[in-house]
Design a protein around this motif. Structure first.
Motif, mmCIF file in Angstrom:
data_model
loop_
_atom_site.group_PDB
_atom_site.id
_atom_site.type_symbol
_atom_site.label_atom_id
_atom_site.label_comp_id
_atom_site.label_asym_id
_atom_site.label_seq_id
_atom_site.Cartn_x
_atom_site.Cartn_y
_atom_site.Cartn_z
ATOM 1 N N UNK A 1 0.629 -1.600 0.314
ATOM 2 C CA UNK A 1 0.147 -0.058 -0.042
ATOM 3 C C UNK A 1 0.965 1.365 0.024
ATOM 4 N N UNK A 2 0.454 2.836 -0.639
ATOM 5 C CA UNK A 2 1.155 3.452 -0.246
ATOM 6 C C UNK A 2 -0.036 5.015 -0.211
ATOM 7 N N UNK A 3 0.303 5.266 1.035
ATOM 8 C CA UNK A 3 -0.179 6.918 1.547
ATOM 9 C C UNK A 3 -0.859 7.475 -0.119
ATOM 10 N N UNK A 4 -2.147 7.800 0.045
ATOM 11 C CA UNK A 4 -2.648 8.848 -0.578
ATOM 12 C C UNK A 4 -1.506 9.820 -0.423
ATOM 13 N N UNK A 5 -1.739 10.541 -1.763
ATOM 14 C CA UNK A 5 -0.424 11.272 -2.257
ATOM 15 C C UNK A 5 -1.335 12.480 -1.419
ATOM 16 N N UNK A 6 -0.395 13.253 -1.064
ATOM 17 C CA UNK A 6 -0.959 15.280 0.154
ATOM 18 C C UNK A 6 -1.648 14.026 1.213
ATOM 19 N N UNK B 1 -3.086 0.773 -11.640
ATOM 20 C CA UNK B 1 -2.586 1.545 -12.975
ATOM 21 C C UNK B 1 -3.500 2.399 -11.662
ATOM 22 N N UNK B 2 -4.413 2.662 -10.785
ATOM 23 C CA UNK B 2 -4.935 3.942 -10.025
ATOM 24 C C UNK B 2 -3.922 4.646 -9.175
ATOM 25 N N UNK B 3 -2.689 4.859 -8.854
ATOM 26 C CA UNK B 3 -1.870 5.460 -8.083
ATOM 27 C C UNK B 3 -0.939 6.053 -9.320
ATOM 28 N N UNK B 4 -0.938 5.602 -9.703
ATOM 29 C CA UNK B 4 -0.463 6.870 -11.658
ATOM 30 C C UNK B 4 -1.120 7.513 -11.942
ATOM 31 N N UNK B 5 -2.837 6.984 -11.890
ATOM 32 C CA UNK B 5 -3.714 8.070 -12.290
ATOM 33 C C UNK B 5 -3.680 9.352 -11.289
ATOM 34 N N UNK B 6 -4.249 9.098 -9.920
ATOM 35 C CA UNK B 6 -4.185 10.011 -9.104
ATOM 36 C C UNK B 6 -3.030 10.750 -9.437
ATOM 37 N N UNK B 7 -1.599 9.898 -9.733
ATOM 38 C CA UNK B 7 -0.145 11.385 -8.667
ATOM 39 C C UNK B 7 -0.282 12.295 -10.518
ATOM 40 N N UNK B 8 -1.155 11.380 -11.685
ATOM 41 C CA UNK B 8 -0.851 12.041 -12.841
ATOM 42 C C UNK B 8 -2.082 13.534 -12.588
ATOM 43 N N UNK B 9 -3.512 12.781 -12.580
ATOM 44 C CA UNK B 9 -4.286 14.797 -12.204
ATOM 45 C C UNK B 9 -3.281 15.577 -11.157
ATOM 46 N N UNK B 10 -2.881 15.046 -10.097
ATOM 47 C CA UNK B 10 -2.174 15.908 -9.024
ATOM 48 C C UNK B 10 -1.022 17.076 -9.664
ATOM 49 N N UNK B 11 -0.846 16.069 -9.812
ATOM 50 C CA UNK B 11 1.331 16.613 -11.221
ATOM 51 C C UNK B 11 0.966 17.631 -11.866
ATOM 52 N N UNK B 12 -0.372 17.055 -12.487
ATOM 53 C CA UNK B 12 -0.786 17.883 -14.069
ATOM 54 C C UNK B 12 -0.912 19.714 -13.782
ATOM 55 N N UNK B 13 -1.455 20.130 -12.707
ATOM 56 C CA UNK B 13 -2.594 19.722 -12.172
ATOM 57 C C UNK B 13 -4.540 19.312 -13.497
ATOM 58 N N UNK B 14 -4.756 18.558 -13.085
ATOM 59 C CA UNK B 14 -5.673 17.911 -14.736
ATOM 60 C C UNK B 14 -6.719 17.684 -13.709
ATOM 61 N N UNK B 15 -8.142 17.806 -14.487
ATOM 62 C CA UNK B 15 -9.534 17.441 -13.638
ATOM 63 C C UNK B 15 -9.791 16.404 -14.061
ATOM 64 N N UNK B 16 -9.823 15.845 -15.878
ATOM 65 C CA UNK B 16 -9.947 14.493 -15.443
ATOM 66 C C UNK B 16 -9.068 13.452 -16.322
ATOM 67 N N UNK B 17 -8.511 12.530 -15.811
ATOM 68 C CA UNK B 17 -7.559 11.420 -16.244
ATOM 69 C C UNK B 17 -7.902 10.569 -16.393
ATOM 70 N N UNK C 1 -4.455 -0.258 -2.675
ATOM 71 C CA UNK C 1 -4.223 0.332 -3.041
ATOM 72 C C UNK C 1 -3.812 1.429 -2.991
ATOM 73 N N UNK C 2 -4.100 2.327 -1.920
ATOM 74 C CA UNK C 2 -4.047 3.682 -0.876
ATOM 75 C C UNK C 2 -4.623 3.178 0.559
ATOM 76 N N UNK C 3 -3.984 3.263 1.300
ATOM 77 C CA UNK C 3 -3.462 4.124 2.534
ATOM 78 C C UNK C 3 -5.218 4.978 2.615
ATOM 79 N N UNK C 4 -5.839 4.635 3.308
ATOM 80 C CA UNK C 4 -7.050 5.275 3.699
ATOM 81 C C UNK C 4 -7.999 5.766 2.595
ATOM 82 N N UNK C 5 -8.447 4.901 1.603
ATOM 83 C CA UNK C 5 -9.477 5.223 0.902
ATOM 84 C C UNK C 5 -10.138 4.796 1.067
#
Length: 349
Positions: free
Chosen positions: A3-8, A100-116, A35-39
């Motif tokens: 598991x990985x902690x949710x980004x931020x 694949x979910x962590x990479x999608x969430x990270x992409x959303x935050x790094x963009x930042x994007x509204x839709x991945x 996949x995520x701790x706390x999801x």
């Protein structure tokens, strides 16, 4: 699975629409929670006749119900009920690779994007698509890309990640499997920042049955594309229709005009009336296109104000922004309330 902690440490909500998915829903929920701790995983049961609810609850999901049949109704209800920073939408049939979910969430935050958009990667030698579905998906992608002027790789994917801004400003009017089409067209029409990410895709496990109907759902998707194109690009839609009516009127009217020029008489009154009717229809269609274009612009402006009134997902080192109402956005700059100043490090008392 590690598991990985949710980004931020963001509040991430996974929404899993389900209808008779007792054979797969527990694995999907377990994979998401691993996949995520706390999801927080929300399984929305859509009148299942099997033990979907029990299996989901046993796996640790929050189970809710939507009695109006159809995936679109489920997404509409979930988007209204669930409040989170990041939303992950995935089907409960265990065909998408949750890894694949962590990479999608990270992409959303790094963009930042509204839709991945999770674009399914399929093995052509051992395809997980049902017969004809791969061709249909490519066809719909091509149509939407041409109509809306933006490339789309997998518009029918059910694996997506959204920001709160997107979710709370999305109208969600579809009822069934055409919801993916509405999500894609809405993101293209409103020009929200978005990106595509490849995701794993496989066959349904034994004991799991597809709810898709090739011809019925395909017809719904085609009608949805046509309606959304008429709503989002009314001048192009009605302008094209007016050209057809104008050409029909011209073809009908040329013999009548030619006869009148030669003899000074109009002997074929039915044909003359038909040509006149086609020309009137063509003029009405152009007028409708102009009026609806103004209406569409007003609707887009209102949607944009609603979107801007929601705080974006914050990134480390930045102060959170307060939410701004659409009324305040319309106010002159000098009449708006100032943004709160948040120091980078507060003194220790």
């Amino acid at each position: 699975m590690t598991t990985s902690p949710p980004p931020q440490q963001l509040d991430i909500a996974a929404i899993v629409p389900c209808y008779n998915e007792e054979a797969t829903v527990a694995k999907v929920v377990s994979d998401l929670r691993g996949t995520f701790d706390g999801i927080t995983v929300y399984v929305y049961d859509n009148n299942s006749k099997d033990a979907t609810r029990e299996r989901a609850r046993e796996a640790g999901a929050i189970v809710r119900s939507e009695t109006l049949q159809g995936k679109g109704n489920v997404v509409r209800r979930a988007f209204a009920d669930v409040d989170a920073d990041v939303y992950l939408l995935i089907d409960g049939d265990d065909t998408y690779d949750v890894a694949s979910a962590p990479a999608m969430v990270e992409a959303l935050l790094e963009g930042p994007y509204d839709h991945v958009l999770g674009c399914r990667v399929d093995d052509p030698d051992n395809s997980a698509y049902r017969k004809g579905h791969a061709w249909g998906n490519r066809f719909f992608n091509s149509v939407v890309s041409r109509l809306f002027g933006e490339p789309v790789t997998d518009m029918l994917s059910g694996f997506r990640v959204f920001s709160r801004r997107f979710v709370k400003s999305f109208p969600a009017l579809s009822q069934r499997f055409e919801i993916e089409t509405e999500l894609t067209v809405h993101s293209l029409a409103t020009r929200v920042p978005q990106i595509e990410k490849p995701v794993g895709f496989g066959e349904r496990p034994d004991g799991s049955e597809s709810k898709l109907s090739t011809f019925s759902d395909g017809r719904r998707i085609i009608l949805t594309i046509a309606k959304l194109f008429a709503f989002e690009k009314p001048f192009v839609f009605w302008g094209a229709a007016s050209i057809v009516a104008f050409v029909a009127g011209l073809i009908s009217g040329i013999p009548v005009i030619s006869e009148y020029a030669r003899t000074g008489l109009v002997e074929r009154f039915p044909t003359a009336f038909l040509a006149a009717i086609f020309m009137v229809i063509a003029c009405l269609m152009v007028t409708a296109g102009v009026i609806l274009t103004g209406t569409t612009r007003n609707r887009h402006e209102a949607a944009r104000l609603a979107y801007l009134g929601l705080a974006p997902v914050t990134t480390p080192g930045l102060a959170p922004r307060r939410e701004v109402s659409p009324e305040e956005l319309r106010a002159p700059q000098n009449q708006r309330a100032p943004e709160p100043i948040v120091p980078e490090s507060a003194p220790v008392v």
